[in-house]
Design a protein around this motif. Structure first.
Motif, PDB file in Angstrom:
ATOM      1  N   SER A   1      58.425 -60.878 -29.196  1.00  0.00           N
ATOM      2  CA  SER A   1      59.463 -61.830 -28.781  1.00  0.00           C
ATOM      3  C   SER A   1      59.355 -62.142 -27.296  1.00  0.00           C
ATOM      4  O   SER A   1      59.569 -63.288 -26.870  1.00  0.00           O
ATOM      5  CB  SER A   1      60.851 -61.268 -29.104  1.00  0.00           C
ATOM      6  OG  SER A   1      61.011 -61.068 -30.488  1.00  0.00           O
TER       7      SER A   1
ATOM      8  N   GLY B   1      56.957 -70.006 -37.309  1.00  0.00           N
ATOM      9  CA  GLY B   1      57.272 -68.735 -37.942  1.00  0.00           C
ATOM     10  C   GLY B   1      57.108 -67.524 -37.049  1.00  0.00           C
ATOM     11  O   GLY B   1      57.535 -66.430 -37.414  1.00  0.00           O
TER      12      GLY B   1
ATOM     13  N   SER C   1      58.512 -66.612 -34.194  1.00  0.00           N
ATOM     14  CA  SER C   1      59.760 -65.995 -33.736  1.00  0.00           C
ATOM     15  C   SER C   1      60.431 -65.232 -34.884  1.00  0.00           C
ATOM     16  O   SER C   1      60.954 -64.126 -34.684  1.00  0.00           O
ATOM     17  CB  SER C   1      60.705 -67.055 -33.175  1.00  0.00           C
ATOM     18  OG  SER C   1      61.008 -68.037 -34.150  1.00  0.00           O
ATOM     19  N   TRP C   2      60.415 -65.807 -36.090  1.00  0.00           N
ATOM     20  CA  TRP C   2      61.015 -65.128 -37.242  1.00  0.00           C
ATOM     21  C   TRP C   2      60.221 -63.892 -37.637  1.00  0.00           C
ATOM     22  O   TRP C   2      60.790 -62.904 -38.118  1.00  0.00           O
ATOM     23  CB  TRP C   2      61.123 -66.086 -38.420  1.00  0.00           C
ATOM     24  CG  TRP C   2      62.261 -67.030 -38.293  1.00  0.00           C
ATOM     25  CD1 TRP C   2      62.195 -68.369 -38.024  1.00  0.00           C
ATOM     26  CD2 TRP C   2      63.651 -66.719 -38.408  1.00  0.00           C
ATOM     27  NE1 TRP C   2      63.450 -68.909 -37.960  1.00  0.00           N
ATOM     28  CE2 TRP C   2      64.367 -67.918 -38.194  1.00  0.00           C
ATOM     29  CE3 TRP C   2      64.358 -65.556 -38.666  1.00  0.00           C
ATOM     30  CZ2 TRP C   2      65.754 -67.966 -38.236  1.00  0.00           C
ATOM     31  CZ3 TRP C   2      65.743 -65.598 -38.711  1.00  0.00           C
ATOM     32  CH2 TRP C   2      66.427 -66.794 -38.500  1.00  0.00           C
ATOM     33  N   PHE C   3      58.921 -63.935 -37.437  1.00  0.00           N
ATOM     34  CA  PHE C   3      58.092 -62.768 -37.724  1.00  0.00           C
ATOM     35  C   PHE C   3      58.522 -61.582 -36.869  1.00  0.00           C
ATOM     36  O   PHE C   3      58.727 -60.465 -37.369  1.00  0.00           O
ATOM     37  CB  PHE C   3      56.623 -63.122 -37.454  1.00  0.00           C
ATOM     38  CG  PHE C   3      55.665 -61.975 -37.614  1.00  0.00           C
ATOM     39  CD1 PHE C   3      55.531 -61.306 -38.819  1.00  0.00           C
ATOM     40  CD2 PHE C   3      54.882 -61.569 -36.549  1.00  0.00           C
ATOM     41  CE1 PHE C   3      54.638 -60.259 -38.965  1.00  0.00           C
ATOM     42  CE2 PHE C   3      53.982 -60.527 -36.684  1.00  0.00           C
ATOM     43  CZ  PHE C   3      53.868 -59.867 -37.898  1.00  0.00           C
TER      44      PHE C   3
ATOM     45  N   GLY D   1      58.015 -65.080 -42.019  1.00  0.00           N
ATOM     46  CA  GLY D   1      57.490 -65.502 -40.728  1.00  0.00           C
ATOM     47  C   GLY D   1      55.979 -65.486 -40.695  1.00  0.00           C
ATOM     48  O   GLY D   1      55.340 -66.413 -40.177  1.00  0.00           O
TER      49      GLY D   1
ATOM     50  N   GLY E   1      54.601 -68.342 -42.683  1.00  0.00           N
ATOM     51  CA  GLY E   1      54.768 -69.571 -41.912  1.00  0.00           C
ATOM     52  C   GLY E   1      53.683 -69.718 -40.866  1.00  0.00           C
ATOM     53  O   GLY E   1      53.120 -70.797 -40.671  1.00  0.00           O
TER      54      GLY E   1
ATOM     55  N   LEU F   1      57.760 -71.385 -44.394  1.00  0.00           N
ATOM     56  CA  LEU F   1      58.717 -70.494 -43.743  1.00  0.00           C
ATOM     57  C   LEU F   1      60.078 -70.552 -44.428  1.00  0.00           C
ATOM     58  O   LEU F   1      60.661 -69.522 -44.781  1.00  0.00           O
ATOM     59  CB  LEU F   1      58.855 -70.865 -42.265  1.00  0.00           C
ATOM     60  CG  LEU F   1      59.959 -70.141 -41.482  1.00  0.00           C
ATOM     61  CD1 LEU F   1      59.670 -68.650 -41.402  1.00  0.00           C
ATOM     62  CD2 LEU F   1      60.122 -70.745 -40.092  1.00  0.00           C
TER      63      LEU F   1
ATOM     64  N   MET G   1      61.425 -67.649 -46.915  1.00  0.00           N
ATOM     65  CA  MET G   1      62.599 -66.961 -46.392  1.00  0.00           C
ATOM     66  C   MET G   1      63.696 -66.913 -47.453  1.00  0.00           C
ATOM     67  O   MET G   1      64.256 -65.849 -47.748  1.00  0.00           O
ATOM     68  CB  MET G   1      63.115 -67.672 -45.143  1.00  0.00           C
ATOM     69  CG  MET G   1      64.296 -66.995 -44.478  1.00  0.00           C
ATOM     70  SD  MET G   1      63.808 -65.562 -43.503  1.00  0.00           S
ATOM     71  CE  MET G   1      62.993 -66.365 -42.113  1.00  0.00           C
TER      72      MET G   1
END
Length: 265
Positions: free
Chosen positions: A89, A101, A103-105, A142, A145, A161, A165
């Motif tokens: 992050s 994806g 950031s979500w990962f 993520g 994505g 993504l 999700m």
């Protein structure tokens, strides 16, 4: 040069071009992706149900406490997910070229630390598995994505993504009674990732080595299967499940390394 750059950045035509690109007919790779996602959906919805009650909760071999923490090896090893999630992050800060994806990962890794740690504090409580799987579902969506945006297109990454999700979170919840959707999402999704890893990166891709992520994932599965064997082989120093957490967390390293190699000017 500065004036031209300013004109390009504020050109009202660019958003309309982006919209036209997003609504363009599917490319060949996008058509294959649509087909693969359709097969996964059919498998999740219509494959024979796997009752959760018949699923044997594995006995984790290392149950030793440490400093008052039960099952300390399997609980504390989840901190590796937190470390990689925070590190990744941080790498995303100030960047505009990260794959869809990403950031979500990294958020999913942090959630996996919380959910898996919560589960391993009392693995005999089956309801805790939901928390464990929810974090994994976010991280996995993520990653897929990232894979789709690196190998196919940005809009493919965005679609995968969102779809994975939603599917992953629903499957994690339904897995309390029926494991079939969860199996379809996890193993079908990984098969999709392998297929994407075997294709060339699209022009402009960051260059995330998908194969490296998959290797760490497979290694984590092998450690999981050899939980007791590894515990005995190491003289009760470490269990296979503890090593599974460490290997799975290291799956983020190829993504983080790719983000290090490209900087925004």
């Amino acid at each position: 040069m500065h004036a031209d750059h300013h004109v390009q950045a504020t050109d009202p035509i660019l958003p309309s071009v982006h919209r036209r690109c997003s609504l363009a007919p599917p490319q060949t790779r996008e058509k294959y992706l649509i087909g693969a996602l359709a097969l996964l959906t059919l498998a999740a919805l219509f494959a024979p149900a796997l009752p959760a009650a018949a699923w044997h909760i594995p006995h984790f071999v290392d149950t030793r406490p440490w400093l008052g923490v039960p099952n300390a090896g399997d609980v504390l090893s989840n901190l590796a997910f937190l470390a990689m999630g925070v590190w990744g992050s941080e790498r995303l800060r100030g960047r505009n070229d990260a794959p869809v994806g990403a950031s979500w990962f990294f958020v999913g890794l942090i959630l996996t630390c919380l959910g898996s740690g919560f589960y391993h504090l009392d693995p005999d409580a089956p309801q805790r598995l939901v928390a464990d799987r929810l974090g994994m579902a976010v991280a996995f969506a993520g990653f897929l994505g990232i894979a789709a945006s690196e190998r196919i297109s940005t809009r493919a990454g965005e679609a995968v993504l969102v779809l994975m999700m939603v599917a992953g979170l629903l499957a994690a919840w339904v897995a309390r009674e029926n494991l079939t959707p969860w199996v379809a999402v996890q193993f079908g999704g990984m098969a999709l990732a392998v297929g994407l890893a075997l294709t060339r990166p699209r022009p402009g891709a960051v260059g995330v080595p998908l194969g490296g992520v998959i290797v760490f994932y497979v290694l984590a599965k092998l450690f999981e299967l050899g939980d007791a064997t590894i515990f005995e082989a190491t003289g009760h120093i470490v269990s296979g499940h503890t090593l599974k957490h460490l290997a799975a967390a290291l799956a983020a390293w190829p993504v983080i390394r790719a983000l290090r190699d490209r900087r925004v000017g």
